[in-house]
Write a protein that holds these residues in place. Structure first.
Motif, PDB file in Angstrom:
ATOM      1  N   LYS A  38     112.009   4.563  -4.706  1.00  0.00           N
ATOM      2  CA  LYS A  38     111.277   4.219  -3.477  1.00  0.00           C
ATOM      3  C   LYS A  38     109.858   3.779  -3.807  1.00  0.00           C
ATOM      4  CE  LYS A  38     109.915   5.799   1.099  1.00  0.00           C
ATOM      5  NZ  LYS A  38     108.945   4.743   1.141  1.00  0.00           N
ATOM      6  N   GLU A  39     109.190   4.478  -4.705  1.00  0.00           N
ATOM      7  CA  GLU A  39     107.837   4.092  -5.113  1.00  0.00           C
ATOM      8  C   GLU A  39     107.842   2.701  -5.750  1.00  0.00           C
ATOM      9  OE1 GLU A  39     104.681   5.551  -4.823  1.00  0.00           O
ATOM     10  OE2 GLU A  39     105.742   6.820  -3.391  1.00  0.00           O
ATOM     11  N   ALA A  40     108.863   2.433  -6.552  1.00  0.00           N
ATOM     12  CA  ALA A  40     108.973   1.110  -7.181  1.00  0.00           C
ATOM     13  C   ALA A  40     109.126   0.025  -6.124  1.00  0.00           C
ATOM     14  CB  ALA A  40     110.146   1.082  -8.158  1.00  0.00           C
ATOM     15  N   ILE A  41     109.991   0.266  -5.142  1.00  0.00           N
ATOM     16  CA  ILE A  41     110.187  -0.710  -4.058  1.00  0.00           C
ATOM     17  C   ILE A  41     108.862  -0.966  -3.335  1.00  0.00           C
ATOM     18  CG2 ILE A  41     111.277  -1.071  -1.804  1.00  0.00           C
ATOM     19  CD1 ILE A  41     113.697   0.573  -2.932  1.00  0.00           C
ATOM     20  N   ASP A  42     108.152   0.102  -3.025  1.00  0.00           N
ATOM     21  CA  ASP A  42     106.888  -0.015  -2.293  1.00  0.00           C
ATOM     22  C   ASP A  42     105.803  -0.729  -3.101  1.00  0.00           C
ATOM     23  OD1 ASP A  42     108.123   1.356  -0.229  1.00  0.00           O
ATOM     24  OD2 ASP A  42     107.133   3.276  -0.672  1.00  0.00           O
ATOM     25  N   ILE A  86     106.307  -2.970  -5.844  1.00  0.00           N
ATOM     26  CA  ILE A  86     106.651  -4.249  -6.475  1.00  0.00           C
ATOM     27  C   ILE A  86     105.732  -5.390  -6.036  1.00  0.00           C
ATOM     28  CG2 ILE A  86     108.419  -6.066  -6.479  1.00  0.00           C
ATOM     29  CD1 ILE A  86     110.447  -3.889  -7.056  1.00  0.00           C
ATOM     30  N   PRO A  87     105.396  -5.509  -4.756  1.00  0.00           N
ATOM     31  CA  PRO A  87     104.522  -6.619  -4.354  1.00  0.00           C
ATOM     32  C   PRO A  87     103.137  -6.585  -5.013  1.00  0.00           C
ATOM     33  CG  PRO A  87     105.572  -5.654  -2.436  1.00  0.00           C
ATOM     34  CD  PRO A  87     105.867  -4.752  -3.599  1.00  0.00           C
ATOM     35  N   TYR A  88     102.723  -5.427  -5.494  1.00  0.00           N
ATOM     36  CA  TYR A  88     101.382  -5.273  -6.063  1.00  0.00           C
ATOM     37  C   TYR A  88     101.376  -5.198  -7.586  1.00  0.00           C
ATOM     38  CZ  TYR A  88     101.191  -3.814  -1.252  1.00  0.00           C
ATOM     39  OH  TYR A  88     101.353  -3.759   0.104  1.00  0.00           O
ATOM     40  N   SER A  89     102.525  -5.323  -8.189  1.00  0.00           N
ATOM     41  CA  SER A  89     102.656  -5.137  -9.632  1.00  0.00           C
ATOM     42  C   SER A  89     102.833  -6.468 -10.365  1.00  0.00           C
ATOM     43  CB  SER A  89     103.870  -4.248  -9.910  1.00  0.00           C
ATOM     44  OG  SER A  89     104.130  -4.192 -11.284  1.00  0.00           O
ATOM     45  N   ASN A  90     102.308  -6.516 -11.554  1.00  0.00           N
ATOM     46  CA  ASN A  90     102.528  -7.662 -12.440  1.00  0.00           C
ATOM     47  C   ASN A  90     103.514  -7.312 -13.554  1.00  0.00           C
ATOM     48  OD1 ASN A  90     100.746  -9.459 -11.156  1.00  0.00           O
ATOM     49  ND2 ASN A  90      99.016  -8.412 -12.113  1.00  0.00           N
ATOM     50  N   TYR A  91     104.080  -6.141 -13.476  1.00  0.00           N
ATOM     51  CA  TYR A  91     104.940  -5.631 -14.541  1.00  0.00           C
ATOM     52  C   TYR A  91     106.108  -6.555 -14.862  1.00  0.00           C
ATOM     53  CZ  TYR A  91     107.668  -2.285 -17.231  1.00  0.00           C
ATOM     54  OH  TYR A  91     108.377  -1.664 -18.220  1.00  0.00           O
ATOM     55  N   LEU A  92     106.660  -7.214 -13.875  1.00  0.00           N
ATOM     56  CA  LEU A  92     107.848  -8.050 -14.085  1.00  0.00           C
ATOM     57  C   LEU A  92     107.530  -9.539 -14.232  1.00  0.00           C
ATOM     58  CD1 LEU A  92     110.172  -6.322 -11.472  1.00  0.00           C
ATOM     59  CD2 LEU A  92     110.255  -6.078 -13.946  1.00  0.00           C
ATOM     60  N   PHE A 117     123.852   2.150  -5.546  1.00  0.00           N
ATOM     61  CA  PHE A 117     123.571   2.820  -4.278  1.00  0.00           C
ATOM     62  C   PHE A 117     122.649   1.952  -3.431  1.00  0.00           C
ATOM     63  CE2 PHE A 117     124.668   6.376  -7.055  1.00  0.00           C
ATOM     64  CZ  PHE A 117     125.590   7.028  -6.264  1.00  0.00           C
ATOM     65  N   LYS A 118     122.531   2.291  -2.159  1.00  0.00           N
ATOM     66  CA  LYS A 118     121.719   1.514  -1.213  1.00  0.00           C
ATOM     67  C   LYS A 118     120.267   1.380  -1.689  1.00  0.00           C
ATOM     68  CE  LYS A 118     120.935  -0.478   2.792  1.00  0.00           C
ATOM     69  NZ  LYS A 118     121.406  -1.814   3.040  1.00  0.00           N
ATOM     70  N   ASN A 119     119.669   2.468  -2.170  1.00  0.00           N
ATOM     71  CA  ASN A 119     118.280   2.395  -2.598  1.00  0.00           C
ATOM     72  C   ASN A 119     118.119   1.504  -3.836  1.00  0.00           C
ATOM     73  OD1 ASN A 119     119.462   4.268  -4.351  1.00  0.00           O
ATOM     74  ND2 ASN A 119     117.729   5.675  -4.294  1.00  0.00           N
ATOM     75  N   GLU A 120     119.109   1.509  -4.710  1.00  0.00           N
ATOM     76  CA  GLU A 120     119.060   0.637  -5.884  1.00  0.00           C
ATOM     77  C   GLU A 120     119.224  -0.828  -5.477  1.00  0.00           C
ATOM     78  OE1 GLU A 120     120.960   3.848  -9.015  1.00  0.00           O
ATOM     79  OE2 GLU A 120     122.286   2.634  -7.778  1.00  0.00           O
ATOM     80  N   GLU A 121     120.076  -1.072  -4.494  1.00  0.00           N
ATOM     81  CA  GLU A 121     120.234  -2.428  -3.963  1.00  0.00           C
ATOM     82  C   GLU A 121     118.920  -2.911  -3.346  1.00  0.00           C
ATOM     83  OE1 GLU A 121     122.625  -4.740  -0.383  1.00  0.00           O
ATOM     84  OE2 GLU A 121     123.295  -2.752  -0.986  1.00  0.00           O
ATOM     85  N   MET A 122     118.251  -2.029  -2.628  1.00  0.00           N
ATOM     86  CA  MET A 122     116.972  -2.391  -2.027  1.00  0.00           C
ATOM     87  C   MET A 122     115.933  -2.720  -3.100  1.00  0.00           C
ATOM     88  SD  MET A 122     116.860   0.380   1.078  1.00  0.00           S
ATOM     89  CE  MET A 122     115.207  -0.045   1.575  1.00  0.00           C
ATOM     90  N   LEU A 123     115.971  -1.996  -4.211  1.00  0.00           N
ATOM     91  CA  LEU A 123     115.059  -2.275  -5.322  1.00  0.00           C
ATOM     92  C   LEU A 123     115.315  -3.666  -5.886  1.00  0.00           C
ATOM     93  CD1 LEU A 123     112.899  -1.486  -7.392  1.00  0.00           C
ATOM     94  CD2 LEU A 123     114.704  -0.329  -8.697  1.00  0.00           C
ATOM     95  N   LEU A 124     116.576  -3.993  -6.100  1.00  0.00           N
ATOM     96  CA  LEU A 124     116.917  -5.319  -6.625  1.00  0.00           C
ATOM     97  C   LEU A 124     116.496  -6.421  -5.656  1.00  0.00           C
ATOM     98  CD1 LEU A 124     120.441  -4.539  -8.102  1.00  0.00           C
ATOM     99  CD2 LEU A 124     118.285  -4.794  -9.350  1.00  0.00           C
ATOM    100  N   LYS A 125     116.692  -6.195  -4.377  1.00  0.00           N
ATOM    101  CA  LYS A 125     116.278  -7.191  -3.376  1.00  0.00           C
ATOM    102  C   LYS A 125     114.761  -7.356  -3.361  1.00  0.00           C
ATOM    103  CE  LYS A 125     120.233  -6.941  -0.280  1.00  0.00           C
ATOM    104  NZ  LYS A 125     120.720  -6.586   1.056  1.00  0.00           N
ATOM    105  N   ALA A 126     114.034  -6.261  -3.517  1.00  0.00           N
ATOM    106  CA  ALA A 126     112.575  -6.344  -3.557  1.00  0.00           C
ATOM    107  C   ALA A 126     112.107  -7.113  -4.787  1.00  0.00           C
ATOM    108  CB  ALA A 126     111.967  -4.939  -3.540  1.00  0.00           C
TER     109      ALA A 126
END
Length: 105
Positions: A54-58, A60-66, A81-90
């Motif tokens: 959840k922290e990663a999803i929140d 991602i917009p502010y990170s340059n890591y990727l 799982f749903k939360n992992e899918e949300m991470l990939l979508k983010a």
């Protein structure tokens, strides 16, 4: 429940809609355990893996890591799982040039 991206309150809302009283009572017990578990994590300033996602999803917009990543390989995509899918979508939303490849067993 966290994997389904449900807060304890959202879970309780679903529980209260259950018609079967025995299942409802057992589900309320699960709710109490879930709520207590999350409270204890917060009290101790700890994170479980689902909190990290959840922290990663929140963030991602502010990170340059990727920013230098071109490809992400997913092994065992059926078990997501749903939360992992949300991470990939983010990730995809914020880094549209990253390509995803999945291995389905």
């Amino acid at each position: 429940m966290k994997k389904a991206n449900l807060t304890s309150e959202e879970f309780l809302e679903k529980v209260n809609k259950i018609d079967d009283e025995i299942i409802k009572l057992k589900s309320k017990d699960v709710y109490e355990v879930y709520k207590t578990y999350n409270s204890k994590l917060k009290e101790l300033n700890l994170y479980d893996m689902d909190d990290v996602i959840k922290e990663a999803i929140d963030n991602i917009p502010y990170s340059n890591y990727l920013r230098d990543i071109d490809v992400i390989f997913l092994d065992g995509y059926l078990d997501i799982f749903k939360n992992e899918e949300m991470l990939l979508k983010a990730i995809k939303k914020n880094y549209p040039s990253i390509e995803f490849y999945g291995k389905i067993p």
